[in-house]
Design a protein around this motif. Structure first.
Motif, PDB file in Angstrom:
ATOM      1  N   ILE A   6       0.798  -1.274   0.117  1.00 12.88           N
ATOM      2  CA  ILE A   6       0.009   0.275   0.177  1.00 12.88           C
ATOM      3  C   ILE A   6       0.789   1.467   0.025  1.00 12.88           C
ATOM      4  O   ILE A   6       1.819   1.365   0.658  1.00 12.88           O
ATOM      5  CB  ILE A   6      -0.764   0.038   1.127  1.00 12.88           C
ATOM      6  N   THR A  13      -7.251   1.820   6.886  1.00 13.64           N
ATOM      7  CA  THR A  13      -7.326   1.449   5.649  1.00 13.64           C
ATOM      8  C   THR A  13      -8.214   0.389   5.451  1.00 13.64           C
ATOM      9  O   THR A  13      -8.305  -0.620   5.878  1.00 13.64           O
ATOM     10  CB  THR A  13      -5.766   0.991   5.124  1.00 13.64           C
ATOM     11  N   LEU A  15      -8.897  -2.431   2.905  1.00 10.21           N
ATOM     12  CA  LEU A  15      -8.461  -3.381   1.976  1.00 10.21           C
ATOM     13  C   LEU A  15      -9.584  -4.389   1.505  1.00 10.21           C
ATOM     14  O   LEU A  15     -10.188  -4.859   2.314  1.00 10.21           O
ATOM     15  CB  LEU A  15      -7.180  -4.052   2.529  1.00 10.21           C
TER      16      LEU A  15
END
Length: 60
Positions: A6, A13, A15
């Motif tokens: 990333i 975050t 994902l």
């Protein structure tokens, strides 16, 4: 095991990763420097996602 990179991980975050057992994609929220355990919504397999501060994520 899957390794992702990333570019600039945010505080939280999101994902999209594939379940290691059945390959069903799912969203996982993880913060850099932490690990989360997940249960696949399709096959109920347990797996973990670790996001290192460097931006490397490991799905295992």
């Amino acid at each position: 095991m899957t390794i992702l990179f990333i570019d600039d991980p945010a505080e939280e975050t999101v994902l999209v990763v594939s379940c290691p057992a059945c390959k069903t994609p799912q969203e996982v929220r993880v913060a850099p420097g932490t690990s989360v355990g997940e249960v696949c919504v399709h096959c109920n397999a347990l797996f973990s996602v670790r996001l290192f501060p460097s931006g490397m994520a490991v799905v295992d």
